[in-house]
Design a protein around this motif. Sequence first.
Motif, mmCIF file in Angstrom:
data_model
loop_
_atom_site.group_PDB
_atom_site.id
_atom_site.type_symbol
_atom_site.label_atom_id
_atom_site.label_comp_id
_atom_site.label_asym_id
_atom_site.label_seq_id
_atom_site.Cartn_x
_atom_site.Cartn_y
_atom_site.Cartn_z
ATOM 1 N N LEU A 106 0.827 -1.205 0.000
ATOM 2 C CA LEU A 106 0.000 0.000 0.000
ATOM 3 C C LEU A 106 0.863 1.258 0.000
ATOM 4 O O LEU A 106 0.559 2.231 -0.702
ATOM 5 C CB LEU A 106 -0.936 -0.004 1.210
ATOM 6 C CG LEU A 106 -2.060 -1.042 1.157
ATOM 7 C CD1 LEU A 106 -2.809 -1.095 2.485
ATOM 8 C CD2 LEU A 106 -3.029 -0.741 0.018
ATOM 9 N N HIS A 107 1.953 1.245 0.781
ATOM 10 C CA HIS A 107 2.841 2.406 0.784
ATOM 11 C C HIS A 107 3.562 2.541 -0.551
ATOM 12 O O HIS A 107 3.689 3.660 -1.094
ATOM 13 C CB HIS A 107 3.869 2.290 1.913
ATOM 14 C CG HIS A 107 4.875 3.403 1.923
ATOM 15 N ND1 HIS A 107 6.075 3.326 1.241
ATOM 16 C CD2 HIS A 107 4.853 4.635 2.502
ATOM 17 C CE1 HIS A 107 6.754 4.444 1.409
ATOM 18 N NE2 HIS A 107 6.032 5.253 2.166
ATOM 19 N N ARG A 108 4.031 1.424 -1.099
ATOM 20 C CA ARG A 108 4.736 1.481 -2.379
ATOM 21 C C ARG A 108 3.814 2.006 -3.481
ATOM 22 O O ARG A 108 4.209 2.857 -4.285
ATOM 23 C CB ARG A 108 5.261 0.088 -2.747
ATOM 24 C CG ARG A 108 5.978 0.047 -4.111
ATOM 25 C CD ARG A 108 6.364 -1.381 -4.458
ATOM 26 N NE ARG A 108 7.401 -1.868 -3.578
ATOM 27 C CZ ARG A 108 8.701 -1.700 -3.795
ATOM 28 N NH1 ARG A 108 9.109 -1.042 -4.854
ATOM 29 N NH2 ARG A 108 9.584 -2.182 -2.953
ATOM 30 N N ASP A 109 2.582 1.499 -3.508
ATOM 31 C CA ASP A 109 1.636 1.958 -4.522
ATOM 32 C C ASP A 109 1.371 3.459 -4.381
ATOM 33 O O ASP A 109 1.285 4.187 -5.369
ATOM 34 C CB ASP A 109 0.320 1.191 -4.410
ATOM 35 C CG ASP A 109 0.453 -0.253 -4.850
ATOM 36 O OD1 ASP A 109 1.496 -0.597 -5.441
ATOM 37 O OD2 ASP A 109 -0.477 -1.044 -4.597
ATOM 38 N N LEU A 110 1.239 3.921 -3.120
ATOM 39 C CA LEU A 110 0.937 5.331 -2.893
ATOM 40 C C LEU A 110 2.096 6.222 -3.320
ATOM 41 O O LEU A 110 1.904 7.176 -4.087
ATOM 42 C CB LEU A 110 0.627 5.567 -1.404
ATOM 43 C CG LEU A 110 0.387 7.028 -1.002
ATOM 44 C CD1 LEU A 110 -0.869 7.567 -1.672
ATOM 45 C CD2 LEU A 110 0.286 7.164 0.512
ATOM 46 N N VAL A 111 3.294 5.932 -2.835
ATOM 47 C CA VAL A 111 4.421 6.821 -3.129
ATOM 48 C C VAL A 111 4.781 6.759 -4.608
ATOM 49 O O VAL A 111 5.159 7.768 -5.220
ATOM 50 C CB VAL A 111 5.631 6.477 -2.233
ATOM 51 C CG1 VAL A 111 6.264 5.139 -2.613
ATOM 52 C CG2 VAL A 111 6.678 7.585 -2.304
ATOM 53 N N THR A 112 4.629 5.581 -5.214
ATOM 54 C CA THR A 112 4.910 5.470 -6.646
ATOM 55 C C THR A 112 3.923 6.290 -7.459
ATOM 56 O O THR A 112 4.302 7.004 -8.390
ATOM 57 C CB THR A 112 4.848 4.000 -7.093
ATOM 58 O OG1 THR A 112 5.777 3.226 -6.313
ATOM 59 C CG2 THR A 112 5.209 3.860 -8.561
ATOM 60 N N LYS A 113 2.638 6.222 -7.092
ATOM 61 C CA LYS A 113 1.628 6.986 -7.819
ATOM 62 C C LYS A 113 1.806 8.494 -7.586
ATOM 63 O O LYS A 113 1.679 9.275 -8.532
ATOM 64 C CB LYS A 113 0.236 6.532 -7.387
ATOM 65 C CG LYS A 113 -0.912 7.274 -8.081
ATOM 66 C CD LYS A 113 -0.856 7.149 -9.600
ATOM 67 C CE LYS A 113 -1.136 5.773 -10.107
ATOM 68 N NZ LYS A 113 -2.522 5.422 -10.196
#
Length: 1549
Positions: A1029-1036
Amino acid sequence: MGALSVAAIVGFVLRIIHLRTHRTPHGLGRTEWIYWPTQICISAAFALAFTDIFVQYALGAAPAPSVVFGYLGTGIAWTTAAILNHYEHIYEIRSSDFIFSYFVLSLISLALGVNTTVQIGDSSTATRTQLNVTIGIFASLLLGFVVEAWSRSSTTVQKKSGASAYDKANIFSRCVFHFFQPIVSLSVKRTITQEDIANQLPEFLKTENALSILDEKWRHNLKQFRTHQTKRISLFWTIIQVNSGHLIPVVIFRTIRPLLLFAIPSLLSQFLAYLQDAQDPSKVTTVSYGLMLAVCMYLASQIGAIVQAVSRQYSIFLSFQIKVALNAMIYRKALRLSPGSRQESTTGEIINHMSVDADVWTEAFLYLSMWVSLPVEITAAMVLLYRLLGWSFVAGIAALLALTPFQVWRARVHGKMQKDKLHIMDERIRLTSEVISSIKIAKMYCWEPAFLAQILAVRQRELRKMRELGIIFSIMSIIFISSTLVISLFTLTVFALWGGPDFTPGKLTPQIVFVSMTLFGMLRMPIASLSETTTMTIETLVGTKRIQAFLMREEVDETQVNRSQNLPRDPQEPLIKVKNATFSWIKTPLSSSAHDDTEETPLLVSEPNEGEAPCRSTLEDISLTFDRGSLTAIVGRVGQGKSSLLSAIIGEMYKIQGSLSTSGRIAYVPQNAWILNATLRDNILFGKPYDRERYKHILFACGLEPDIAMLPAGDATEIGERGINLSGGQKQRVSLARAAYDNADIYLLDDPLSAVDAHVEKHLWKHLFGPGGLLKNKTRVLVTHGIHHLKAMDTIVLIKDGRVEESGTYRTLISAQRVFYQLIKEYAIEEREHSQSRHEKTANSMGAKIEENRLSEEAAIDQDLQNLENDSESDTQETVHALAERNASASGTEAGDDDRDSKDSRSGKVILGGTQTSDQKAELIEAERIEEGGITLVTILTFFRAATYKNILIVFVFHVLAQLALVGNSLWLKHWIEVSEDAERDGKSPDLRHFLTVFTLITVAYVAMCALKIGSMFAVARITAAEKLHRDLVTKIMRLPMAFFDTTPLGRIINRFSGDIQAIDERIGWAFVDVIEFSLAVSSSILIVIWSAPIFSAALPSFVLYAYVVQHYYLHVSRAVKRIFHTARSPIFQHFSETLGGVSTLRAMQQQARFIAENAARVDAHTNVHVAYLYCIRWVEVRLDSMSAAIIFLATASFVYSRGTIDPAAAGLALSFALTITQSVNWLIRRWCELLNLLVNVERLREYTELQTEAPEESSKAGLVLVPSSWPHQGRIVFEHYSTRYREGLDLVLKDISVTVENGEKVGIVGRTGAGKSSLTLALFRMIEAANSPWAKATSKFHKSVEEESHLTEHDHDEENHLDGGRIMIDGVDISTIGLHDLRRQIAIIPQDPVLFAGPIRDNLDPFHECTDLALWEALERAHLKRHIQTLPGGLSFEVAQNGENFSVGQRSLICLARALLRQTKILVLDEATSAVDVETDELIQKTIRHEFRDRTILTIAHRIKTVMDSDKILVLEQGRVAEYAEPKVLLQQQESLFYLLAHQAGEI
């Protein structure tokens, strides 16, 4: 009644004293229709009480002393109550708790008395008279109670009070939280809003009230510590001291609750004995006795539930009070930090103190008070076990004591891990905040992957700590979660083997087994709570210590500057006096490179002389005076200490020696303008009252009228964070307007002219702070890099190496022919060379003649300077041919032209107050979206997918197996009781070995399943979900277009990375585990109860329906409030971040109080929502506990009527599980709703992760046009009918641009503010897309619809909506057809605002580590910065501070130049890169650019016309269109051209 009356009298008297000595009358009047009926009923009661005694003696009866005492006491008590009632109506707006409670207790007491009298059956006259009088008293009190308890919400007093719903509610409504019922009922009719739940905050929880006591006590303790009156200081114990009196009720509640809780097993023991007696025909059992036990169990459960709810609410209220106070203390401390402390505490760390450390106090007292209740609960259980099992219970105590070392070990390990995790989280939030705040630069440099890798690397370290904590939880679950079964195993084993008389085997009866199992089950909560209580206590201590360390940081010393807000009586006395003063940015000065916000270090550092001290202060031996009404210029090269001098005057530096005093109010304009996220008008007024005439004069003086006319809503237009929708010049003029409107006595202006165009500079000089400007009578201290206004200065101060090298008038300094003279001379030589070169280019066409026999350049300059020296100093309006004016820097047209400076090009009017805002464009930052309705299945599945379905299934299976083992354990005990009874009847002894072996195996299985279910969740599933969830958020976030960041406050984004991510990391996992566990527990309990008592199945649907309705209401209200809660949190951090960015301005302008009040208002708004959410929890808690109590009563009553036929073992098993329902049903519904509410955090992440991104980064990965690695090999740029806007729905900022830039050409771009110069750069980098292009439309979901925002006419709107936005070609390639990184990597830029990131210099130059150190040093050498970097500790590894604060603006610009040199691209963009540097540094940069980029295509956006005069071509933009595009000599031939006008005004021709 006597004892009750005495207690009431004492309480009433104390209450009267308290009201008269500590309270203030509300002055709202009295509610007569409540006051007088109550007084009449009370008077009737005490009259009847006294009458009864008189009548008894009149009838000749001799009443017992106890009766006389009782009635006499009752009369006196109600007499006192009448007096108290009088004062309550004067001081309170609600029902009196004392009188209300005494009403209830008196009615119960009288009812029991009447019942006793009737049962006695005495028919004597005295008895009948006493009975009648008692009934009369009862009737009058009942009527009085009805009036007293009646809702007062409709009364005038409460309406006028404006008090919260809690402050208006009576004690009963508070206990059952009925006062919140209107909100709950409204929530199922429609989605409630923030306005619906306004005014829920009790008065004592408001910031000012919460802060006063704690802050005063902390300051007292801190003073004692610093004066060595005490050896230690602890913020934690200060908090305890402050709340010591308030903790007494908490201790009482926490003691009563366990006693009521464990009264139930005692009653259960009596009830099972009653059922066993019913099996014996020789014993008589009555229904009334059984029902009495059932009623007692119900009352114990019901009252216990209310006591628990009130206790929790009161504890959390106390916790909130501390949290609010700590937040306020942190905010106030941040405004008082000394320079050294500000360097030690980054913005991210300070925000974390508020968002994380202070947040641990949200429920701190709830857990801290458990250290009172847990020993009581455990002791009560042990006493009851001793009565039941005898000495065998010692085995249980021994097992419990054996857990203590593990608890100590866990506390130590968990505390260290938690502290390490918080430090890593601080680093992650700081890094994320820094990257997002500078995302524009990161995108232009294509550095998103590097920063993404850094953030994810820190996140991996954080996840490793979380995984370690998960393993600890798993290990400790063996001890704490399964401890009750382990203890019961040991205890029952010992009892079965040696628990009988003389250590014979004990007899396991239903009473012994199931009461002991119930006690062990009830022990499970306190023992399991030990783990959570210890964890929360440690987190509270750790968080409080971190806050304490921050609060103990050094504060700015207000005594270093002798400030006076009043002007001196003598007008000749200077307003600023500095005498022999030495200043430093560090307390113990270490180096001449100590730092300030803008100019901290010398640009070019000379080699230190032998024997010279390597360290010195920033400013040394400063002696200056600034007279009233004087205009003083502070000049010098970059990094010499000019800005530091202003910082010293406002008290932002350490004064090492000397004296500094100021008289009068100060207004400060920093070099980097500080803009608030508010309307333009609010930015200017800055809390001052609106004076229309003065406001208009200041707008004109600051040249803002044309800018306001262009803004969509005039001065009501909302300005984004950091002034995102204003140009650099506009931001600086808003900052100037704010200072001017403040009407101060002293104006400290830190190079405000560097960011403005030449025509604006002239306008500001003429109308604002020049000799004839609006501030002409004020004391003005102007830091400047320009020299063209110096002759008009009253005094010039030249700073060199932190010392006042020269000071005096212009004429005096020129006559001295020292450093200032040389500075002017060197600059004039360079300008004459450039001027001659330009004039040679245009001489033939303009008819200019160049003298062939001229004096040498040196002689000519000397003559110029001599002429200037002889000029009259009063002549401040020099012509463009004079030297100082000839060297002017500008790029625009006169803002002050009378015919156009204050007109809107469309309407001809200046828009003030948003009077022409039919397009509704005033708001830039949209309100944070709040979802409506339930949590969707998509959101739930998002979390499941993040954790993986496999991991979720494994967690569920382990929970099922653990529950089967738990139920199997109870069933095995029931089976063994039956086997033992059968064996006893047959005269055989049961096989204890077989019993204990199976019992042990089941217990071991349960222990193993507990460890596996916790481990699989917190060491595997939770980590997997949190990471994804953190990776998806920061990547987006890294891939979102700039339009998103323009309209979304930084605080709102960071809240996703702090609050939402923390909830996912720490809380969702526990909620998910609890929902599974309690679901299985409730299901198994209901099945066993139905199996044991089938009659219960008839009532089950009613309970299920009731539970569903309660859950339905609770889910609606809690979900809505939780969503509001999340959105109410962001403004706090946004405002805090904003404050930290402008703390110097706030302190200089004495605006701390206003910002403190604003912070308090935002905190109170957030606390109000949080309190409303707590009311939701307490509301459902009381109602579900009432249902659980009813279940116990129904089950018990059903066994009463089936006594004799029901198996006591089956009844004991059913009741033991029914008692667990009391907790399990409550927790199931609460945790289920809490899980859904916590999934709001996932929903909020989805809101961002589902937004449309920019175009693909790489062509190869997106199927776009592939370009060769050598592209562009020429650097030819073609704009073909290009149009663009910043966001869909806004006006076009570039319109039909058609321009060709040949390879290797140097093109200067000029134009007025808002003409579209910077927009052209953004378009080239594709930070904004061509109008109506596919990618422009794809990202339009960030914004309001075109119909909402556009103020164009329908025709124009339709025309622009279907306009072909054109294209930009580079070497024949349409840049919209390639990846963004493929494009941006091929363009270098030196931005106007040079941005550095925290980390090594090496990473600031080459974050991908693609270049060798040799290449980096070579780039720094060509950027004239190598020698300085070599002097820094670590060289390339030297750590850059946050925002580059340990480098001057000039040095930051040179680092950006080094970046451009490393990129070796064919295209270079200069976005006014030299506006903030002195003339010497400007010349160095220009020389480097001319030499190093001689074969590259260069686009230069300029405010200084001289910067672009030697360009190959000039592009003049006007209102987003190409006004002129030709060679300079061609444009200079046309005297009607805009460029000619600009050059003429700048003194270039």
